[in-house]
Scaffold this motif. Structure first.
Motif, PDB file in Angstrom:
ATOM      1  N   GLY A 148       0.809  -1.212   0.000  1.00 23.42           N
ATOM      2  CA  GLY A 148       0.000   0.000   0.000  1.00 23.42           C
ATOM      3  C   GLY A 148       0.842   1.262   0.000  1.00 23.42           C
ATOM      4  O   GLY A 148       1.624   1.490  -0.900  1.00 23.42           O
ATOM      5  N   LEU A 149       0.708   2.071   1.029  1.00 21.95           N
ATOM      6  CA  LEU A 149       1.446   3.326   1.106  1.00 21.95           C
ATOM      7  C   LEU A 149       2.654   3.235   2.033  1.00 21.95           C
ATOM      8  O   LEU A 149       3.218   4.239   2.427  1.00 21.95           O
ATOM      9  CB  LEU A 149       0.510   4.454   1.555  1.00 21.95           C
ATOM     10  N   GLU A 152       8.762   1.762   0.597  1.00 25.53           N
ATOM     11  CA  GLU A 152       9.107   0.767  -0.416  1.00 25.53           C
ATOM     12  C   GLU A 152      10.340   1.150  -1.237  1.00 25.53           C
ATOM     13  O   GLU A 152      10.652   0.488  -2.227  1.00 25.53           O
ATOM     14  CB  GLU A 152       7.922   0.510  -1.352  1.00 25.53           C
ATOM     15  N   THR A 153      11.037   2.199  -0.835  1.00 27.18           N
ATOM     16  CA  THR A 153      12.216   2.622  -1.595  1.00 27.18           C
ATOM     17  C   THR A 153      13.487   2.163  -0.892  1.00 27.18           C
ATOM     18  O   THR A 153      13.691   2.441   0.290  1.00 27.18           O
ATOM     19  CB  THR A 153      12.240   4.154  -1.733  1.00 27.18           C
ATOM     20  N   TRP A 154      14.311   1.478  -1.622  1.00 26.43           N
ATOM     21  CA  TRP A 154      15.542   0.926  -1.048  1.00 26.43           C
ATOM     22  C   TRP A 154      16.734   1.287  -1.914  1.00 26.43           C
ATOM     23  O   TRP A 154      16.664   1.221  -3.140  1.00 26.43           O
ATOM     24  CB  TRP A 154      15.439  -0.597  -0.935  1.00 26.43           C
ATOM     25  N   VAL A 155      17.820   1.659  -1.245  1.00 25.39           N
ATOM     26  CA  VAL A 155      19.075   1.930  -1.937  1.00 25.39           C
ATOM     27  C   VAL A 155      19.897   0.644  -1.912  1.00 25.39           C
ATOM     28  O   VAL A 155      20.138   0.084  -0.844  1.00 25.39           O
ATOM     29  CB  VAL A 155      19.851   3.071  -1.244  1.00 25.39           C
ATOM     30  N   ARG A 156      20.278   0.191  -3.097  1.00 30.31           N
ATOM     31  CA  ARG A 156      20.957  -1.101  -3.174  1.00 30.31           C
ATOM     32  C   ARG A 156      22.291  -0.970  -3.874  1.00 30.31           C
ATOM     33  O   ARG A 156      22.363  -0.513  -5.012  1.00 30.31           O
ATOM     34  CB  ARG A 156      20.058  -2.096  -3.901  1.00 30.31           C
TER      35      ARG A 156
ATOM     36  N   VAL B 155      18.735   3.033  -6.840  1.00 28.66           N
ATOM     37  CA  VAL B 155      17.603   3.357  -5.976  1.00 28.66           C
ATOM     38  C   VAL B 155      16.379   2.655  -6.551  1.00 28.66           C
ATOM     39  O   VAL B 155      16.051   2.844  -7.724  1.00 28.66           O
ATOM     40  CB  VAL B 155      17.368   4.883  -5.920  1.00 28.66           C
ATOM     41  N   ARG B 156      15.750   1.856  -5.729  1.00 29.12           N
ATOM     42  CA  ARG B 156      14.647   1.049  -6.236  1.00 29.12           C
ATOM     43  C   ARG B 156      13.382   1.298  -5.427  1.00 29.12           C
ATOM     44  O   ARG B 156      13.362   1.113  -4.212  1.00 29.12           O
ATOM     45  CB  ARG B 156      15.034  -0.423  -6.194  1.00 29.12           C
ATOM     46  N   VAL B 157      12.343   1.702  -6.119  1.00 29.24           N
ATOM     47  CA  VAL B 157      11.034   1.872  -5.501  1.00 29.24           C
ATOM     48  C   VAL B 157      10.336   0.545  -5.793  1.00 29.24           C
ATOM     49  O   VAL B 157       9.693   0.357  -6.817  1.00 29.24           O
ATOM     50  CB  VAL B 157      10.307   3.097  -6.075  1.00 29.24           C
ATOM     51  N   GLU B 158      10.527  -0.403  -4.879  1.00 32.45           N
ATOM     52  CA  GLU B 158      10.469  -1.812  -5.242  1.00 32.45           C
ATOM     53  C   GLU B 158       9.099  -2.329  -5.660  1.00 32.45           C
ATOM     54  O   GLU B 158       9.019  -3.290  -6.411  1.00 32.45           O
ATOM     55  CB  GLU B 158      11.102  -2.678  -4.134  1.00 32.45           C
ATOM     56  N   ARG B 159       8.023  -1.714  -5.181  1.00 34.51           N
ATOM     57  CA  ARG B 159       6.699  -2.169  -5.617  1.00 34.51           C
ATOM     58  C   ARG B 159       6.287  -1.420  -6.875  1.00 34.51           C
ATOM     59  O   ARG B 159       5.964  -2.028  -7.898  1.00 34.51           O
ATOM     60  CB  ARG B 159       5.671  -1.960  -4.496  1.00 34.51           C
ATOM     61  N   LEU B 160       6.324  -0.097  -6.824  1.00 36.73           N
ATOM     62  CA  LEU B 160       5.855   0.714  -7.959  1.00 36.73           C
ATOM     63  C   LEU B 160       6.680   0.462  -9.226  1.00 36.73           C
ATOM     64  O   LEU B 160       6.163   0.561 -10.337  1.00 36.73           O
ATOM     65  CB  LEU B 160       5.910   2.207  -7.615  1.00 36.73           C
ATOM     66  N   ARG B 174      14.408   1.865 -12.120  1.00 41.08           N
ATOM     67  CA  ARG B 174      15.625   1.810 -11.321  1.00 41.08           C
ATOM     68  C   ARG B 174      16.589   2.888 -11.820  1.00 41.08           C
ATOM     69  O   ARG B 174      17.179   3.638 -11.041  1.00 41.08           O
ATOM     70  CB  ARG B 174      16.239   0.406 -11.481  1.00 41.08           C
ATOM     71  N   ARG B 207       7.283   9.091  -4.403  1.00 44.65           N
ATOM     72  CA  ARG B 207       7.425   8.092  -3.341  1.00 44.65           C
ATOM     73  C   ARG B 207       8.874   8.017  -2.859  1.00 44.65           C
ATOM     74  O   ARG B 207       9.162   7.919  -1.666  1.00 44.65           O
ATOM     75  CB  ARG B 207       6.957   6.713  -3.852  1.00 44.65           C
ATOM     76  N   MET B 208       9.792   8.077  -3.807  1.00 45.44           N
ATOM     77  CA  MET B 208      11.220   8.040  -3.466  1.00 45.44           C
ATOM     78  C   MET B 208      11.594   9.216  -2.561  1.00 45.44           C
ATOM     79  O   MET B 208      12.299   9.050  -1.558  1.00 45.44           O
ATOM     80  CB  MET B 208      12.042   8.088  -4.750  1.00 45.44           C
ATOM     81  N   GLU B 295      -2.546   6.923  -6.641  1.00 44.23           N
ATOM     82  CA  GLU B 295      -1.352   6.987  -5.794  1.00 44.23           C
ATOM     83  C   GLU B 295      -0.634   5.646  -5.670  1.00 44.23           C
ATOM     84  O   GLU B 295       0.578   5.573  -5.853  1.00 44.23           O
ATOM     85  CB  GLU B 295      -1.735   7.514  -4.408  1.00 44.23           C
ATOM     86  N   THR B 296      -1.376   4.583  -5.392  1.00 46.49           N
ATOM     87  CA  THR B 296      -0.731   3.279  -5.231  1.00 46.49           C
ATOM     88  C   THR B 296      -0.460   2.619  -6.581  1.00 46.49           C
ATOM     89  O   THR B 296       0.316   1.680  -6.673  1.00 46.49           O
ATOM     90  CB  THR B 296      -1.606   2.307  -4.414  1.00 46.49           C
ATOM     91  N   GLU B 298      -2.284   0.706  -8.104  1.00 44.46           N
ATOM     92  CA  GLU B 298      -2.837  -0.648  -8.148  1.00 44.46           C
ATOM     93  C   GLU B 298      -4.126  -0.659  -8.964  1.00 44.46           C
ATOM     94  O   GLU B 298      -4.923   0.275  -8.902  1.00 44.46           O
ATOM     95  CB  GLU B 298      -3.087  -1.167  -6.722  1.00 44.46           C
TER      96      GLU B 298
END
Lengths: 328, 328
Positions: A148-149, A152-156, B155-160, B174, B207-208, B295-296, B298
């Motif tokens: 959902g909200l 979800e952002t990860w630096v890899r 940098v990964r916004v892993e769901r979106l 990415r 989101r990021m 926003e999501t 989905e």
């Protein structure tokens, strides 16, 4: 031993405002990120920071994003009042302790998209289904659930994060790089100091800063050891006296390996076996023991350039890491 | 139509120094990130930026990190001199054009760890071998190869990043999130303006920024269309007149779907079929057509809250995207 009392800031915006005000006055800011339960190793980072900047911010935050749900988030030790006392005793003290309650609370959750930080997930595996509903793979997640909200952002740092500790802790460096990015964006420091005990972490942060063009100088600070040679760690408190005695085999055998290398033994297989056998004999359970290039962290077969001997091992229920740089 | 001539900066450090000097004078800075070959859509972003900040930086950089090696990096159109002329014609002009040659050159390569940016990889698939040398999976990579001391932080916004365009362009978001992070760290803007034509990109950047605590306000600016209704895109130049005529089916059918929704048809399956059939009939090849939460992102089955109808389709060798917000 009363010294300068640090300002305690818990709010992100207030923290950034403080930094910007100080920068507008021409001050430089050093950041020492910690998860608290400070020991002499952390204090050495603060001392190092004093060599580089006018002002020092220590962050104290146990970051759920770097723990998988089967790891020791719930038992990670903390003692905030004692931490403040220790920081006040450092010559020059520190200016701010940044101590946020939850760095992942964005205040805009939908009921269906709850951010499960702090909830007691029994299982860290998320099942991923393909189009046909067939289970395709299982993905290990951190103590921050993505939906959902939620966050979800990860630096890899996609190559370095998979090596060494990354093999047994698949969400760890993703979580570290992400929370350090957040701290850099909130504190906006000129310099950040990391301990070389967490060697892979230090190199990952350096690489991240380079690759993402952060305007932060990353300093690596030498390992601090107790008198018996054990590298200082907040997790040492969980060792029984017997386990602690056994764990000394790590530093002792690393020193022997270094000495052997300096005397001409440059075959890494031989050096690694020496350490594995010593730790094994003491009753430790090796996670990994590798001799790697100091920058790429890739395994080397023979020592011909600066390397680091890096090791992780379990003693009872405690996983310890240590390392030793070898430059012949 | 001569207007203010922008300062052209190609060096990262010089760019950051300019921004810090301006900020110390109390100025605010707006960033409009582009890949050049500017059209009226980009110009509208610059106009929007003028509503928010004192000073405007436009970056022009074709980012190899967001193209897979089978995509159109080598044919991406560019005309720097014309871009500058167009920016000079905007009321108020722009203050700086940031035009770096290579944002991924860190000047410390080892021979074995070459960063292959710009090389002509024939194949974008990297084979990953397990311990036994058995091929376990193939991974799609971007035009930046990761190895040795090359760029490896993403940098990964892993769901979106996995939805919509992410399904057919697995390295795209990415790459976008990473280069925007770099630009934010180099330009240090107060505000950044993105086009809502790239709706998913805009939401991912928002989101990021939230998740990583960037101190940047992200503005979404409305789609600009040519007189015939086609959403402006640098890639439109590759359409033949016939293909362009056929491509108008996208906007026309989106408008019909929106109108149908406003008249009470809230079943998304029906609305999607309407668009798919129209584009299909015109000779387009649908990549996706989805009605999603704004926003999501989905997918929704029935329109009961603000949604966006999002579509990608191929006409000849050109892949176009478009979308329409529907708020009943």
């Amino acid at each position: 031993m009363a010294g300068k009392e640090p300002e305690i800031i818990t709010d992100k915006n207030q923290m950034r405002k403080w930094s910007r005000t100080m920068r507008s006055k021409g001050k430089t800011i050093g950041l020492v990120p910690t998860m608290g339960y400070l020991h002499e190793g952390h204090i050495s980072l603060v001392r190092e920071a004093h060599n580089h900047t006018n002002l020092i911010v220590v962050s104290i935050y146990v970051n759920p994003g770097q723990f998988s749900t089967t790891e020791d988030l719930s038992t990670y030790p903390s003692d905030f009042d004692r931490d403040i006392q220790k920081l006040m005793a450092v010559p020059g003290g520190v200016d701010v302790v940044f101590h946020p309650y939850n760095l992942y609370d964005y205040g805009q959750r939908k009921p269906s998209g709850a951010n499960n930080f702090g909830s007691s997930n029994d299982n860290c595996e998320k099942t991923i289904c393909g189009d046909g509903g067939k289970v395709e793979k299982k993905e290990v997640v951190s103590c921050l659930e993505e939906s959902g909200l939620g966050h979800e952002t990860w630096v890899r740092v996609e190559r370095l994060e998979k090596l060494l500790c990354g093999k047994s802790r698949p969400v760890f460096f993703r979580g570290v790089a992400t929370v350090v990015t957040k701290l850099f964006n909130i504190v906006e420091p000129d310099v950040a100091v990391f301990g070389k005990k967490d060697y892979q972490q230090w190199r990952i942060i350096q690489r991240m800063v380079r690759d993402l063009d952060f305007s932060v100088e990353v300093i690596g600070s030498d390992i601090v050891r107790d008198n018996d040679g054990l590298a200082m760690s907040s997790r040492n408190v969980h060792l029984s006296p017997e386990e602690r005695e056994k764990a000394l085999s790590i530093n002792k055998s690393l020193l022997r390996a270094k000495s052997a290398a300096e005397k001409g033994q440059v075959d890494c297989r031989e050096l690694i076996n020496l350490v594995i056998q010593a730790v094994d004999k003491a009753g430790g359970r090796i996670d990994y023991a590798e001799i790697i290039d100091q920058e790429t962290l890739e395994a080397v077969e023979e020592i011909s350039s600066p390397v680091v001997f890096s090791i992780a091992a379990w003693f009872g229920r405690v996983r310890l890491i240590d390392n030793m740089e070898i430059s012949l």
